[in-house]
Design a protein around this motif. Structure first.
Motif, PDB file in Angstrom:
ATOM      1  N   LEU A 240      33.520 -39.617  21.198  1.00 28.87           N
ATOM      2  CA  LEU A 240      32.371 -40.033  20.402  1.00 28.87           C
ATOM      3  C   LEU A 240      31.190 -40.373  21.304  1.00 28.87           C
ATOM      4  CD1 LEU A 240      34.318 -42.415  17.972  1.00 28.87           C
ATOM      5  CD2 LEU A 240      33.752 -39.999  17.606  1.00 28.87           C
ATOM      6  N   ARG A 241      29.963 -40.024  20.849  1.00 27.62           N
ATOM      7  CA  ARG A 241      28.765 -40.279  21.644  1.00 27.62           C
ATOM      8  C   ARG A 241      27.662 -40.871  20.778  1.00 27.62           C
ATOM      9  NH1 ARG A 241      28.575 -37.567  26.626  1.00 27.62           N
ATOM     10  NH2 ARG A 241      26.898 -39.052  27.098  1.00 27.62           N
ATOM     11  N   ILE A 242      26.713 -41.516  21.462  1.00 29.92           N
ATOM     12  CA  ILE A 242      25.552 -42.115  20.808  1.00 29.92           C
ATOM     13  C   ILE A 242      24.356 -41.191  20.976  1.00 29.92           C
ATOM     14  CG2 ILE A 242      23.973 -44.084  20.731  1.00 29.92           C
ATOM     15  CD1 ILE A 242      26.223 -45.732  22.091  1.00 29.92           C
ATOM     16  N   LEU A 243      23.593 -41.020  19.908  1.00 30.25           N
ATOM     17  CA  LEU A 243      22.367 -40.218  19.927  1.00 30.25           C
ATOM     18  C   LEU A 243      21.215 -41.076  19.419  1.00 30.25           C
ATOM     19  CD1 LEU A 243      21.487 -37.174  20.408  1.00 30.25           C
ATOM     20  CD2 LEU A 243      21.531 -36.970  17.912  1.00 30.25           C
ATOM     21  N   VAL A 244      20.110 -41.101  20.165  1.00 34.57           N
ATOM     22  CA  VAL A 244      18.920 -41.855  19.766  1.00 34.57           C
ATOM     23  C   VAL A 244      17.691 -40.966  19.907  1.00 34.57           C
ATOM     24  CG1 VAL A 244      19.903 -44.093  20.400  1.00 34.57           C
ATOM     25  CG2 VAL A 244      18.582 -42.789  22.092  1.00 34.57           C
ATOM     26  N   ARG A 245      16.552 -41.439  19.406  1.00 38.26           N
ATOM     27  CA  ARG A 245      15.320 -40.687  19.586  1.00 38.26           C
ATOM     28  C   ARG A 245      14.918 -40.685  21.058  1.00 38.26           C
ATOM     29  NH1 ARG A 245      14.877 -42.990  14.592  1.00 38.26           N
ATOM     30  NH2 ARG A 245      14.037 -44.955  15.394  1.00 38.26           N
ATOM     31  N   ALA A 246      14.239 -39.645  21.464  1.00 39.90           N
ATOM     32  CA  ALA A 246      13.938 -39.425  22.878  1.00 39.90           C
ATOM     33  C   ALA A 246      13.131 -40.556  23.500  1.00 39.90           C
ATOM     34  CB  ALA A 246      13.204 -38.099  23.047  1.00 39.90           C
ATOM     35  N   ASN A 247      12.315 -41.231  22.713  1.00 39.03           N
ATOM     36  CA  ASN A 247      11.460 -42.293  23.250  1.00 39.03           C
ATOM     37  C   ASN A 247      12.086 -43.684  23.138  1.00 39.03           C
ATOM     38  OD1 ASN A 247      11.320 -42.621  20.500  1.00 39.03           O
ATOM     39  ND2 ASN A 247       9.077 -42.633  20.377  1.00 39.03           N
ATOM     40  N   ASP A 248      13.356 -43.754  22.769  1.00 39.17           N
ATOM     41  CA  ASP A 248      14.040 -45.041  22.600  1.00 39.17           C
ATOM     42  C   ASP A 248      14.842 -45.359  23.857  1.00 39.17           C
ATOM     43  OD1 ASP A 248      15.433 -47.283  21.870  1.00 39.17           O
ATOM     44  OD2 ASP A 248      16.292 -46.425  20.031  1.00 39.17           O
ATOM     45  N   ASP A 249      14.411 -46.385  24.595  1.00 39.00           N
ATOM     46  CA  ASP A 249      15.112 -46.809  25.806  1.00 39.00           C
ATOM     47  C   ASP A 249      15.891 -48.108  25.602  1.00 39.00           C
ATOM     48  OD1 ASP A 249      14.115 -44.643  27.297  1.00 39.00           O
ATOM     49  OD2 ASP A 249      12.239 -45.709  27.677  1.00 39.00           O
ATOM     50  N   SER A 250      16.043 -48.519  24.351  1.00 46.02           N
ATOM     51  CA  SER A 250      16.695 -49.801  24.068  1.00 46.02           C
ATOM     52  C   SER A 250      18.207 -49.690  23.947  1.00 46.02           C
ATOM     53  CB  SER A 250      16.136 -50.406  22.774  1.00 46.02           C
ATOM     54  OG  SER A 250      16.489 -49.612  21.641  1.00 46.02           O
ATOM     55  N   VAL A 251      18.739 -48.477  23.873  1.00 45.90           N
ATOM     56  CA  VAL A 251      20.174 -48.285  23.670  1.00 45.90           C
ATOM     57  C   VAL A 251      20.787 -47.567  24.863  1.00 45.90           C
ATOM     58  CG1 VAL A 251      21.946 -47.237  22.224  1.00 45.90           C
ATOM     59  CG2 VAL A 251      19.890 -48.206  21.164  1.00 45.90           C
ATOM     60  N   ASN A 252      21.772 -48.196  25.481  1.00 40.91           N
ATOM     61  CA  ASN A 252      22.495 -47.593  26.597  1.00 40.91           C
ATOM     62  C   ASN A 252      24.005 -47.581  26.400  1.00 40.91           C
ATOM     63  OD1 ASN A 252      20.266 -47.067  28.556  1.00 40.91           O
ATOM     64  ND2 ASN A 252      19.991 -49.287  28.364  1.00 40.91           N
ATOM     65  N   ASP A 253      24.492 -48.392  25.465  1.00 38.78           N
ATOM     66  CA  ASP A 253      25.924 -48.404  25.166  1.00 38.78           C
ATOM     67  C   ASP A 253      26.140 -48.953  23.772  1.00 38.78           C
ATOM     68  OD1 ASP A 253      25.793 -51.245  25.359  1.00 38.78           O
ATOM     69  OD2 ASP A 253      26.145 -51.115  27.513  1.00 38.78           O
TER      70      ASP A 253
ATOM     71  N   ARG B  35      13.413 -34.187  21.180  1.00 38.07           N
ATOM     72  CA  ARG B  35      13.182 -35.235  20.180  1.00 38.07           C
ATOM     73  C   ARG B  35      14.269 -36.304  20.176  1.00 38.07           C
ATOM     74  NH1 ARG B  35      12.035 -32.390  14.550  1.00 38.07           N
ATOM     75  NH2 ARG B  35      13.860 -31.119  15.109  1.00 38.07           N
ATOM     76  N   VAL B  36      15.451 -35.949  20.707  1.00 40.96           N
ATOM     77  CA  VAL B  36      16.552 -36.904  20.769  1.00 40.96           C
ATOM     78  C   VAL B  36      17.221 -36.811  22.125  1.00 40.96           C
ATOM     79  CG1 VAL B  36      17.004 -36.792  18.278  1.00 40.96           C
ATOM     80  CG2 VAL B  36      18.213 -35.245  19.839  1.00 40.96           C
ATOM     81  N   LYS B  37      18.055 -37.805  22.423  1.00 43.04           N
ATOM     82  CA  LYS B  37      18.815 -37.778  23.668  1.00 43.04           C
ATOM     83  C   LYS B  37      20.166 -38.456  23.468  1.00 43.04           C
ATOM     84  CE  LYS B  37      16.556 -42.005  25.382  1.00 43.04           C
ATOM     85  NZ  LYS B  37      15.709 -42.599  26.452  1.00 43.04           N
ATOM     86  N   VAL B  38      21.149 -37.994  24.222  1.00 48.68           N
ATOM     87  CA  VAL B  38      22.482 -38.589  24.200  1.00 48.68           C
ATOM     88  C   VAL B  38      22.533 -39.685  25.257  1.00 48.68           C
ATOM     89  CG1 VAL B  38      24.952 -38.163  24.474  1.00 48.68           C
ATOM     90  CG2 VAL B  38      23.479 -36.382  23.507  1.00 48.68           C
ATOM     91  N   VAL B  39      23.039 -40.863  24.888  1.00 48.19           N
ATOM     92  CA  VAL B  39      23.104 -41.990  25.820  1.00 48.19           C
ATOM     93  C   VAL B  39      24.514 -42.586  25.821  1.00 48.19           C
ATOM     94  CG1 VAL B  39      20.661 -42.553  25.551  1.00 48.19           C
ATOM     95  CG2 VAL B  39      22.349 -43.648  24.054  1.00 48.19           C
ATOM     96  N   GLY B  40      24.809 -43.331  26.871  1.00 47.86           N
ATOM     97  CA  GLY B  40      26.071 -44.051  26.957  1.00 47.86           C
ATOM     98  C   GLY B  40      27.240 -43.169  27.335  1.00 47.86           C
ATOM     99  N   PRO B  41      28.402 -43.779  27.499  1.00 45.27           N
ATOM    100  CA  PRO B  41      29.615 -43.044  27.899  1.00 45.27           C
ATOM    101  C   PRO B  41      30.261 -42.338  26.719  1.00 45.27           C
ATOM    102  CG  PRO B  41      30.147 -45.341  27.578  1.00 45.27           C
ATOM    103  CD  PRO B  41      28.650 -45.233  27.381  1.00 45.27           C
ATOM    104  N   LEU B  42      31.324 -41.618  27.011  1.00 41.36           N
ATOM    105  CA  LEU B  42      32.153 -41.005  25.972  1.00 41.36           C
ATOM    106  C   LEU B  42      33.136 -42.064  25.475  1.00 41.36           C
ATOM    107  CD1 LEU B  42      32.911 -38.224  24.598  1.00 41.36           C
ATOM    108  CD2 LEU B  42      34.711 -38.079  26.331  1.00 41.36           C
ATOM    109  N   TYR B  43      33.118 -42.318  24.185  1.00 35.56           N
ATOM    110  CA  TYR B  43      34.018 -43.310  23.598  1.00 35.56           C
ATOM    111  C   TYR B  43      35.200 -42.621  22.914  1.00 35.56           C
ATOM    112  CZ  TYR B  43      30.208 -46.631  24.286  1.00 35.56           C
ATOM    113  OH  TYR B  43      29.223 -47.417  24.846  1.00 35.56           O
ATOM    114  N   GLU B  44      36.345 -43.320  22.923  1.00 37.04           N
ATOM    115  CA  GLU B  44      37.498 -42.870  22.162  1.00 37.04           C
ATOM    116  C   GLU B  44      37.876 -41.431  22.478  1.00 37.04           C
ATOM    117  OE1 GLU B  44      39.127 -44.283  18.646  1.00 37.04           O
ATOM    118  OE2 GLU B  44      39.188 -45.637  20.338  1.00 37.04           O
ATOM    119  N   GLY B  45      38.458 -41.203  23.644  1.00 41.49           N
ATOM    120  CA  GLY B  45      38.941 -39.864  23.938  1.00 41.49           C
ATOM    121  C   GLY B  45      39.813 -39.362  22.794  1.00 41.49           C
ATOM    122  N   GLN B  46      39.460 -38.232  22.229  1.00 39.95           N
ATOM    123  CA  GLN B  46      40.138 -37.731  21.033  1.00 39.95           C
ATOM    124  C   GLN B  46      40.569 -36.289  21.215  1.00 39.95           C
ATOM    125  OE1 GLN B  46      36.999 -38.233  18.151  1.00 39.95           O
ATOM    126  NE2 GLN B  46      37.529 -40.359  17.742  1.00 39.95           N
TER     127      GLN B  46
END
Length: 255
Positions: free
Chosen positions: A118-131, A201-212
């Motif tokens: 699982l991964r996190i996706l935010v808008r490209a200009n959002d630097d508030s989310v890292n995990d 317009r978007v970017k993937v942030v943070g680690p990979l969660y819950e290896g599935q």
């Protein structure tokens, strides 16, 4: 020769019985396979041909050829897929379905055929989310009935506003439109959107969660589990799996 007899029998519910149960036709080795039409690039509608295409579609075509069955393909929202198999309205499901102990109590799974997370996706200009902790007090889009929803509920609970959407395209559009602050979902689907419609317009942030791991789903006690597992093993042994993977995701050696 493809074993897919008909594609895109669109259905928004599990009302697939109606005297047309795939189990009833299994004696002729014509099974009913169901998928979710919105999980790109695993399964998606080709707008030009009206047929379902994608990684899972190539996998099931090859598996059916090797295991010795033909199939009718139907589509429905992801949330109805496990119940449809459980009740015997369809024989097989393939839709990027994560293998879990809870699901394995009511349906059978093939051996894993895809490693995910699982991964996190935010808008490209959002630097508030890292995990995942940064999603507290935020509005998060995810897919109804998915393991990503369960993960959010277990780890954030009331500390975030979790919004389940019926289709992945709905939650991505909500993110682009500002209706949600982030999307949390299966890594390959998130990554594919970030590189295609969401590029810039978007970017993937943070680690990979819950290896599935994804598995093909069967009615409990299905006679087709072993033939399908044998087909998957042979595909990996002779390089066919790697060829299909490279077509949709690139070389497996680069993961």
């Amino acid at each position: 020769m493809k074993r897919q007899l008909k594609t895109a029998w669109l259905s928004a519910s599990i009302a697939l019985g109606l005297g047309l149960s795939g189990v009833a036709s299994a004696n002729n080795h014509v099974l009913t396979v169901v998928t979710d039409p919105s999980f790109v690039p695993f399964e998606m509608m080709d707008q030009e041909t009206g047929e379902m295409v994608g990684f899972d579609m190539d996998i099931i075509n090859e598996v059916a050829e090797r295991a010795g069955f033909e199939y009718n393909l139907r589509t429905m929202d992801f949330n109805g897929i496990i119940p449809a198999v459980q009740t015997g309205n369809v024989d097989i499901a393939i839709a990027g379905i994560t293998i879990t102990d809870q699901r394995a109590e009511i349906v059978d799974f093939s051996d894993p055929y895809y490693d995910s997370g699982l991964r996190i996706l935010v808008r490209a200009n959002d630097d508030s989310v890292n995990d995942i902790e940064d999603l507290e007090d935020k509005k998060i889009g995810t897919k109804v009935g998915s393991t990503s929803y369960d993960f959010l509920d277990e780890n954030l609970g009331d500390e975030a506003d979790i919004v389940p959407y019926p289709g992945s395209s709905d939650m991505y559009m909500a993110l682009l439109g500002g209706s949600v602050d982030a999307v949390f979902y299966d890594a390959p689907n998130v990554g594919y959107f970030a590189k295609t419609r969401g590029e810039g317009r978007v970017k993937v942030v943070g680690p990979l969660y819950e290896g599935q791991q994804y598995g093909i789903v069967f009615v409990k006690g299905s006679e087709w589990v072993d033939p399908v597992n044998e087909a998957l093993a042979a595909m990996k042994e002779d390089g066919t799996y790697d060829e299909i993977h490279a077509k949709w995701f690139g070389s497996t050696s680069g993961e």
